[in-house]
Design an enzyme around this catalytic site. Structure first.
Site, PDB file in Angstrom:
ATOM      1  N   LYS A  89      68.637  22.973  44.148  1.00  0.00           N
ATOM      2  CA  LYS A  89      69.260  23.423  45.392  1.00  0.00           C
ATOM      3  C   LYS A  89      70.020  24.727  45.166  1.00  0.00           C
ATOM      4  CE  LYS A  89      72.344  21.557  49.013  1.00  0.00           C
ATOM      5  NZ  LYS A  89      73.148  20.372  49.392  1.00  0.00           N
ATOM      6  N   SER A 167      72.066  18.435  53.741  1.00  0.00           N
ATOM      7  CA  SER A 167      71.914  19.880  53.602  1.00  0.00           C
ATOM      8  C   SER A 167      70.875  20.285  52.552  1.00  0.00           C
ATOM      9  CB  SER A 167      73.257  20.514  53.220  1.00  0.00           C
ATOM     10  OG  SER A 167      73.717  20.019  51.974  1.00  0.00           O
ATOM     11  N   SER A 191      73.839  14.465  51.994  1.00  0.00           N
ATOM     12  CA  SER A 191      72.953  15.624  51.865  1.00  0.00           C
ATOM     13  C   SER A 191      71.787  15.480  50.902  1.00  0.00           C
ATOM     14  CB  SER A 191      73.771  16.863  51.479  1.00  0.00           C
ATOM     15  OG  SER A 191      74.541  17.295  52.571  1.00  0.00           O
TER      16      SER A 191
END
Length: 468
Positions: A89, A167, A191
């Site tokens: 990420k 996210s 997330s």
């Protein structure tokens, strides 16, 4: 190496577990170079539609794969993740790869410094395929990003792109895409679990403080947790053991497992088909010998009220931005800016009271585990929304809160959790079951997850491949 395709239309390597792939790399029946070449081919075939990555590092990973093959041929073995394609990420520092954290501007060079988790991957010669998209500063549960575009859920119907969840939006898409076989994300309110649920993957949200946050752009230092996404619970257990350098957990048979079904709040407003897939999964577990008990978790109203009013994330992100990047505030994604602006209404006293209330509620809510081994809930109670619908600010606000509601409870109360697929909803989007354990019980949680997966079926067997 010619890609072998199985009867489900996917390369055979995508049907193998990480443990099986690692064994093939070591016995010479699979090369890391071929594995990475296949990942890059799948990236190139679908990335223009799926938009999983902010920064693709396939060329570099391919060169590293060649070095992995040379080392393995000489008998060198640096660890279980050696030669495995892993996406990261774009909050994490990775040497020589830019950090944007979902913003419109690259962070200074010092943010590329890796923290302990990335260092562990690199020290074992895991192949970082690239930096996956995230909601700006990870502050959202649906995966949207006006600066770089939202990753598209691979299960969307043609011409009707849906959210991938956030996210860690690109992380789940990278696994469905097949450009990575594992993914590193973060979880502040859901997330890793939301994108895993929406894209038919599995995910582990670790206990706050178990893994270091060093080398990760913060959202809420009081709530942020590193997390893993995998194609199965079996793969998650492999990754967890590799990162912690410990033995893998053994599966726990579901026979006699005491499962507490959370009955308050988590079923409110649920999509009827998601309720059906969740109940059907629980019925299978009961038929396999699990004991189901309805449980009311104390204080869910109180903690969710704090969350809806900005929680700890809004003031903590505002403090970070004011101190280090004040010039970025005016350029924030409007959906993020609206939540950051909530911090202007939160006094120091309010913030300290919120922390005290959450700590008190976390202690009291542990009563929910007194007569059960684990708690469960639907991971996300609603389908992945159409990206076009999310352009309406009010629709976005309501959809974001619903997507985050069931997962945020775990973070607010200080627990750990995982998600695994249960089926698909009326829009053909995967659904998930959230399994929750007390703090620092990841080993027990993964053992139970393995047992549950054995009953419900691994993702590919249960869902089939996404319609890429």
């Amino acid at each position: 190496m010619t890609q072998q395709i199985n009867r489900k239309g996917r390369p055979k390597v995508l049907q193998a577990s990480l443990e099986q792939i690692a064994a093939k790399l070591r016995d010479g029946t699979l090369s890391a170079a071929a594995l990475m070449a296949g990942a890059e081919a799948r990236y190139e075939a679908t990335e223009d539609r799926l938009n999983a990555y902010r920064t693709w590092a396939g060329d570099r990973a391919g060169k590293q794969a060649g070095a992995v093959d040379t080392l393995l041929r000489t008998g060198a073995d640096l660890g279980p993740m050696m030669g495995l394609p892993i996406s990261v990420k774009d909050l994490y520092g990775v040497p020589d790869l830019p950090v944007f954290a979902g913003t419109d501007t690259e962070f200074p060079q010092e943010w590329r410094r890796p923290g302990p988790l990335v260092r562990r991957i690199l020290s074992q010669l895991g192949l970082v395929t690239g930096k996956t998209h995230t909601v700006e500063f990870a502050f959202g549960g649906l995966g949207t990003n006006p600066h770089w575009g939202a990753p598209v859920n691979p299960w969307s119907a043609p011409g009707a792109p849906r959210a991938a969840g956030g996210s860690s939006s690109g992380a789940g898409v990278s696994l469905a895409q097949g450009s990575a076989l594992a993914a590193l994300g973060t979880d502040t309110a859901g997330s890793v679990r939301i994108p895993a649920s929406f894209t038919g993957q599995t995910a582990l949200k670790t206990t706050y403080g178990r893994w270091s946050l060093d080398g990760i752009v913060p959202l809420s230092p009081s709530m942020d947790t590193p997390g893993l996404l995998g194609r199965s619970i079996e793969d998650l257990s492999f990754l967890f053991a590799a990162i912690e350098e410990r033995e893998r957990v053994a599966a726990r048979d579901v026979g006699g497992l005491r499962i507490g079904i959370i009955r308050n709040l988590v079923w409110e407003g649920i999509d009827p088909v998601i309720a059906e897939t969740t109940q059907a999964a629980l019925a299978k577990l009961e038929a396999a010998g699990a004991r189901l008990v309805e449980v009311e978790v104390p204080h869910l109203d109180r903690v969710l009220d704090i969350f809806r009013r900005g929680g700890l994330g809004a003031p903590e992100l505002r403090g970070f931005l004011d101190g280090q990047f004040p010039e970025r505030i005016a350029r924030l994604d409007p959906a993020v800016r609206g939540r950051v602006d909530q911090a202007d209404e939160i006094t120091a006293s309010d913030y300290l009271q919120r922390r005290a209330v959450l700590a008190e509620c976390g202690r009291s809510a542990m009563r929910a585990f007194e007569d059960v081994d684990f708690l469960v809930s639907p991971t996300v109670p609603v389908t992945a929304p159409l990206l076009a619908d999310l352009e309406d600010p009010e629709f976005y606000r309501q959809a974001n809160m619903m997507a985050l509601r069931n997962t945020a409870i775990v973070n607010l109360l200080g627990w750990c959790a995982l998600t695994l697929p249960t089926g698909v909803d009326g829009n053909g989007i995967p659904t998930g079951l959230q399994i929750i354990a007390p703090p620092h019980q990841e080993e027990r949680l993964l053992a139970a997850g393995l047992g549950v997966e054995a009953v419900l079926g691994a993702a590919l067997d249960l869902l089939g491949p996404p319609p890429l």
